[in-house]
Design an enzyme around this catalytic site. Structure first.
Site, PDB file in Angstrom:
ATOM      1  CE  LYS A 113       6.496   7.531  -2.459  1.00 27.91           C
ATOM      2  NZ  LYS A 113       6.889   6.824  -3.657  1.00 27.91           N
ATOM      3  CE  LYS A 195       3.051   0.185   0.176  1.00 24.63           C
ATOM      4  NZ  LYS A 195       3.191  -0.162  -1.213  1.00 24.63           N
ATOM      5  CE  LYS A 198       8.662  -2.896  -5.964  1.00 22.57           C
ATOM      6  NZ  LYS A 198       8.409  -1.462  -5.991  1.00 22.57           N
TER       7      LYS A 198
HETATM    8  N1  AQP Z   1       2.077  -4.465   0.582  1.00 21.92           N
HETATM    9  C1  AQP Z   1       1.411  -4.480  -0.565  1.00 21.92           C
HETATM   10  N2  AQP Z   1       0.234  -5.149  -0.632  1.00 21.92           N
HETATM   11  C2  AQP Z   1      -0.445  -5.177  -1.805  1.00 21.92           C
HETATM   12  N3  AQP Z   1      -0.033  -4.587  -2.954  1.00 21.92           N
HETATM   13  C3  AQP Z   1       1.140  -3.925  -2.927  1.00 21.92           C
HETATM   14  N4  AQP Z   1       1.830  -3.246  -3.868  1.00 21.92           N
HETATM   15  C4  AQP Z   1       2.955  -2.754  -3.317  1.00 21.92           C
HETATM   16  N5  AQP Z   1       3.026  -3.108  -2.016  1.00 21.92           N
HETATM   17  C5  AQP Z   1       1.918  -3.829  -1.740  1.00 21.92           C
HETATM   18  C6  AQP Z   1       1.417  -3.088  -5.264  1.00 21.92           C
HETATM   19  O1  AQP Z   1       2.498  -3.488  -6.107  1.00 21.92           O
HETATM   20  C7  AQP Z   1       2.465  -2.727  -7.321  1.00 21.92           C
HETATM   21  C8  AQP Z   1       3.820  -2.223  -7.676  1.00 21.92           C
HETATM   22  O2  AQP Z   1       4.241  -1.346  -6.676  1.00 21.92           O
HETATM   23  P1  AQP Z   1       5.201  -0.131  -7.009  1.00 21.92           P
HETATM   24  O3  AQP Z   1       6.540  -0.638  -7.295  1.00 21.92           O
HETATM   25  O4  AQP Z   1       4.638   0.718  -8.081  1.00 21.92           O
HETATM   26  O5  AQP Z   1       5.193   0.794  -5.752  1.00 21.92           O
HETATM   27  P2  AQP Z   1       4.870   0.639  -4.282  1.00 21.92           P
HETATM   28  O6  AQP Z   1       3.422   0.521  -4.037  1.00 21.92           O
HETATM   29  O7  AQP Z   1       5.535   1.819  -3.680  1.00 21.92           O
HETATM   30  O8  AQP Z   1       5.584  -0.721  -3.901  1.00 21.92           O
HETATM   31  P3  AQP Z   1       6.543  -1.003  -2.713  1.00 21.92           P
HETATM   32  O9  AQP Z   1       6.782  -2.450  -2.692  1.00 21.92           O
HETATM   33  O10 AQP Z   1       6.044  -0.380  -1.449  1.00 21.92           O
HETATM   34  O11 AQP Z   1       7.878  -0.320  -3.169  1.00 21.92           O
HETATM   35  P4  AQP Z   1       8.690   0.906  -2.594  1.00 21.92           P
HETATM   36  O12 AQP Z   1       9.301   0.405  -1.343  1.00 21.92           O
HETATM   37  O13 AQP Z   1       9.700   1.187  -3.645  1.00 21.92           O
HETATM   38  O14 AQP Z   1       7.761   2.060  -2.368  1.00 21.92           O
HETATM   39  C9  AQP Z   1       1.432  -1.631  -7.124  1.00 21.92           C
HETATM   40  O15 AQP Z   1       0.262  -1.977  -7.836  1.00 21.92           O
HETATM   41  C10 AQP Z   1       1.178  -1.630  -5.635  1.00 21.92           C
HETATM   42  O16 AQP Z   1      -0.143  -1.235  -5.306  1.00 21.92           O
END
Ligand code: AQP
Length: 329
Positions: A113, A195, A198
């Site tokens: 990160k 992946k 968000k």
């Molecule tokens: N692409 C994905 N496929 C399946 N599961 C996913 N999750 C995130 N992306 C995918 C699951 O969503 C939950 C919440 O996620 P988070 O907000 O804790 O963090 P993250 O994994 O970092 O989600 P993002 O969407 O990728 O956000 P950013 O861009 O902020 O880093 C978790 O249970 C995660 O596994």
């Protein structure tokens, strides 16, 4: 036997997409009767990278409303905002006085990160896993549903709890990582090797759960695929594999069943068209419920305040035990 206590966090870092929905939220909703569930909007974690204050405030409310609209039921589960329960920050401090620098420097996610951060890297990004340990340990959590990328942080949480218990006496329950049930990993529609995220830029990257049918259609039809026609999951063809994974997640089947379903498809266009219809219908109730909840100002804020009030006594009790054990105050 007391029920398991399950802690799940979500960062309010952008619009919730179908990866978050199929990979996590849908499972959370389905598991509400099986355990004591704590769902936390981890806004303090979001602050480990730069955020625009107004946008963050809006995203906290939007994320909470999406979770409620998706079926998180405040009568069964606890839903609250991390910064509303000040014990998260408080316990993180005491744990940071237990963690060693060597332990923290071994956290691989920090290395990844921090490399992706342009400009300076904040100390909070480095100490983030300690705050995550506090989130979990505050509530005597027994299970934490996590993907592989978070495993090391759960190990750290267990190490800190063990070290504390051995030094100061039993204060913490040791949590176990739990592999989420069939949590599909959804990839970006504009780049199926990454992946779905968000915070990723690009309007064609993700289908967001609040997207209108029109936007869902545009995004899915623009999804990157290769030049073949055969609808088969294959690591060499991540685009069509991702479409099949989304189809399987949305219909509650397997990738093999999705392949069989599309055996007679005339190409990827057929798959995309059907996927648009399924996603529009799958997300319709969530969108409608979201509109209902948003129409009554104050509803979601009141539910979040109620969630924070409900979890606070346990959090306070844990922190008081820790302070007493360490000799503070
Ligand atoms: N692409 C994905 N496929 C399946 N599961 C996913 N999750 C995130 N992306 C995918 C699951 O969503 C939950 C919440 O996620 P988070 O907000 O804790 O963090 P993250 O994994 O970092 O989600 P993002 O969407 O990728 O956000 P950013 O861009 O902020 O880093 C978790 O249970 C995660 O596994």
């Amino acid at each position: 036997m007391s029920r398991p206590v399950v802690f799940s966090g979500i960062q309010p870092t952008g619009a919730i997409h179908i990866g978050n929905y199929f990979g996590a939220i849908k499972q959370w909703v389905a598991g509400q009767d099986d355990a004591e569930n704590i769902f936390c909007l981890v806004d303090m974690h979001a602050l480990t990278v730069p955020q625009e204050p107004e946008a963050l405030r809006g995203q906290i409310l939007e994320t909470a409303t999406v979770l409620l609209a998706a079926g998180i039921d405040p009568a069964k589960s606890r839903l609250f905002v991390q910064s509303h329960v000040r014990e998260h920050g408080e316990l993180a401090w005491y744990l940071s006085c237990v963690a060693s620098m060597g332990q923290m420097q071994r956290m691989t996610q920090f290395k990844e990160k921090s490399e992706s951060q342009r400009g300076e890297v904040r100390v909070g990004l480095f100490t983030y896993p300690i705050l995550m340990a506090a989130d979990i340990l505050l509530y005597r959590t027994t299970q934490v549903p996590v993907g592989d990328d978070q495993r090391q942080h759960i190990e750290l949480t267990r190490d800190l709890a063990q070290r504390f218990n051995a030094t100061y006496g039993e204060a913490f329950v040791l949590p176990e990582p739990a592999i989420p049930k069939a949590g599909a990993r959804i990839m970006g529609l504009d780049d199926p090797t990454k992946k779905m995220s968000k915070s990723a830029p690009g309007s064609y990257h993700a289908v967001r759960v609040l997207d209108s049918p029109d936007v869902i259609k545009k995004t899915v039809m623009a999804a990157q695929t290769d030049s073949g026609r055969d609808v088969r999951a294959d690591p060499a063809r991540p685009g069509v594999t991702n479409l099949l994974a989304i189809y399987a997640a949305a219909t509650g089947t397997t990738i093999e069943a999705a392949e069989a379903h599309f055996a007679d498809a005339r190409g990827y266009g057929d798959v995309k068209k059907e996927l648009v219809d399924i996603l529009v219908e799958t997300l319709r109730p969530l969108r409608e419920r979201y509109a209902e909840l948003s129409a009554v100002p104050g509803t979601v804020h009141a539910l979040l305040a109620q969630g924070a009030r409900a979890v606070r006594p346990t959090a306070r009790d844990t922190v008081d035990t820790v302070k007493r054990a360490m000799g503070a105050g």
